[in-house]
Design an enzyme around this catalytic site. Structure first.
Site, PDB file in Angstrom:
ATOM      1  CB  SER B 150      -1.026  -0.006   1.279  1.00 54.00           C
ATOM      2  OG  SER B 150      -1.838   0.889   1.207  1.00 54.00           O
ATOM      3  CG  ASP B 322      -6.896  -1.728  -4.329  1.00 52.67           C
ATOM      4  OD1 ASP B 322      -7.456  -0.670  -4.274  1.00 52.67           O
ATOM      5  OD2 ASP B 322      -5.640  -2.047  -4.047  1.00 52.67           O
ATOM      6  CG  HIS B 355      -5.955  -1.001  -0.851  1.00 50.53           C
ATOM      7  ND1 HIS B 355      -4.907  -1.080  -1.605  1.00 50.53           N
ATOM      8  CD2 HIS B 355      -5.207  -0.629   0.439  1.00 50.53           C
ATOM      9  CE1 HIS B 355      -3.678  -0.562  -0.806  1.00 50.53           C
ATOM     10  NE2 HIS B 355      -4.016  -0.292   0.160  1.00 50.53           N
TER      11      HIS B 355
END
Lengths: 376, 376
Positions: B150, B322, B355
């Site tokens: 991330s 995501d 995500h």
């Protein structure tokens, strides 16, 4: 030059009391609507439009109100919804503050605004109020077509189910047969931003506040920005905003102030909305969207609910970039209406604008809707 | 039973002054980190993990701190990141309040917390601080592997670009080569919810507030809920929550209170987060994510920036659900690193969790990462 605002709205008085689905009733309530074109002698060319959460009945301009409507590109002489042929009606949802009775209206029993004493509102109530306009206000037994966009698409499903035989064909635009948890989560957070704003004050803010009045500006602004984010799409914004910065003089002079164009775009949207839509009305309509589930009419099963709708033909349109009402939900509507016996056209568009594509990608939506209506 | 909190963190003192990318410097700053496994004599088995916005350095349990880490399923003896083989390091980002110097830390020049006087923070600063830990804290010339998840994936790109020759292989997880406008819009709105909370007070709230202290709970709660909404996916929630209602006794007894399970799920997430992450740190790290653009190192071109990174091999993983870091962005990274001369494996997963899949879908991420590392 006249500064007088011109207004094409008409009003229909609902039966009093007007019973609400979840209990309670409205007394002396009314619904605002506008019309375009002419009702035929056979009264068989009426096309009703049910709107999304925020639009008014002013879907298109007219001699009485020449300002552009929210679906201006779609409605008019020679346009996809051709007012030479169709008698077009657009109703302001019950519970919305654009002329219809709503939480900001005065409760005749107290002489003061309803605020949170307004009865719980559902999209079935919105549909029933619209039906009253069509049936008793305009004397139309059967709509040639019922068009529902976004939240209005859910209201339209309720309308057709609750008033069988009163709709011949249906156009379903960017909508869903029930609220799913992602959309519920977004709307719940929007409501929470308003509810947690101390200026909301349990619904007791200054309804007609000038800039100085007590009003939940912050909550409404956050709610609106979250709305705009979910109404559009990442794909559109990559092309439109990329990483373009604001000019230095456009930036806010405060810590963590706006720096990117996309941020000022959201801010402009919020500023236009915050004081023009009543916060309590927003809460009621938002919750009504979460509550909607056509499956209630099918023993908990969406398909069984849809199969109870009796119409001749339908056009169901969705867009692949819609994150709020994903394409699978339009596929469900198409499948269910077909199983119910309707002849259904399903159009999946790739418009980059997300859920709002129906307001922006007029060429593609015109082609689909205009083609469907021309073939009726 | 001991109630003593056990702590496996170590600290590395950054050079003082530690210059920041956008100007200013930190004096007497430090970075917290944890390690697992043993550094080989040749010092060639080090694997560094750079984290997302909110996790600490506690990625996995250890004898010194047996509490589960944020990537517990991934790191340990015999796991995908096998601590029998690798010397694993996880660094708490500079600017995060989990042990590293951050806006909540005391500024030695004043004896009071920095708050908004903390210098502007970028992910390049986060990367440079992590580099100091590896190079000067642990004496490692070259990482066998740099893993970034991330936000940490963006920090990792900065690390490799700014410190050429210090990384042999790279694992890029659910990340992006630059912030795009949809993600910027989400993060901007999260920051705005905090900034507009009167209790934020220009950053001057009670940093160590007990429940009664001045603290922007509302803004932090809205920011966290919006985060959770965008970290997960609609698909996952359809299966997990559908339209399941809360039991009546679980509902809030207030107007427009929570009614659906998905709402209480978000509330539980927010409650765990609000008082455990410093709001000013959140603002700094969030803005750093918006600022990041590898294109800055390629004359404005993302691909040209990526082509400047010199490594031997890379694994790039993304997930189709995501919405915050869409799969196209991982494809860009894979393409760019390959163009730079690396041998690249690209894995596109269909995990439903969005995500956050890297934290949840441990089997699929283990297979990809474990397979890549085993082949080194």
């Amino acid at each position: 030059m006249s500064t007088e605002a011109r207004d094409a709205r008409r009003y229909h008085a609902l039966p009093s009391p007007f019973a609400m689905k979840r209990g309670g009733a409205l007394h002396g309530a009314r619904v605002a609507y506008e019309t375009w074109g002419r009702l035929s002698e056979a009264r068989d060319n009426a096309l009703l439009i049910l709107t999304g959460l925020s639009p008014s009945a002013h879907a298109a301009s007219s001699p009485e109100d020449p300002s552009p409507g929210w679906w201006e590109g779609m409605i008019g002489p020679g346009k996809a919804i051709d007012t030479h042929r169709w008698f077009v009606i657009c109703v302001n949802s019950l519970g919305s503050d654009k002329g219809s009775t709503c939480p900001a209206s005065v409760d005749p029993a107290t002489g003061r605004p309803y605020r949170l004493s307004f009865p719980e509102l559902t999209l079935e109530d919105v549909a029933n109020a619209a039906f009253e306009v069509v049936r008793h206000g305009l004397g139309i037994e059967r709509l040639a077509c019922l068009v529902g966009c976004s939240m209005g698409g859910m209201s339209a499903l309720a309308y057709m189910l609750l008033h069988p035989g009163t709709v011949r064909t249906h156009v379903s635009v960017d909508t869903a047969p029930q609220a799913q948890p992602f959309a519920i989560a977004i709307r719940s957070l929007q409501r929470e931003a308003i509810r947690l704003d101390p200026q909301w004050n349990g619904g007791d803010y200054d309804i007609h506040a000038a800039d100085g009045g007590r009003y939940p500006d912050i909550g409404m602004s956050i709610a609106r920005k979250l709305g705009v984010i979910t109404y559009r799409s990442a794909m559109e914004w990559n092309g439109r905003f990329a990483r373009i910065r604001l000019d230095p003089e456009q930036r806010e002079d405060e810590p963590f102030g706006f720096e990117f164009q996309v941020e000022s775009y959201l801010q402009a949207h919020a500023q236009r909305f915050v004081r023009t839509f009543d916060p309590n009305c927003y809460l009621y309509l938002s919750r009504a969207s979460d509550w909607f589930d056509i499956g209630e009419y099918g023993g908990g099963d969406v398909m069984a609910g849809l199969r109870r709708i009796r119409i001749e033909r339908a056009l169901v349109i969705g867009v692949s970039t819609d994150i709020l009402f994903p394409l699978e939900q339009q596929e469900q509507i198409a499948t269910g209406l077909e199983a119910a016996g309707a002849r259904v056209d399903f159009v999946a568009l790739d418009s980059p604008q997300g859920h709002d594509a129906f307001l922006v990608d007029i060429p593609n939506y015109s082609r689909a809707i205009g083609g469907f209506l021309a073939a009726l």
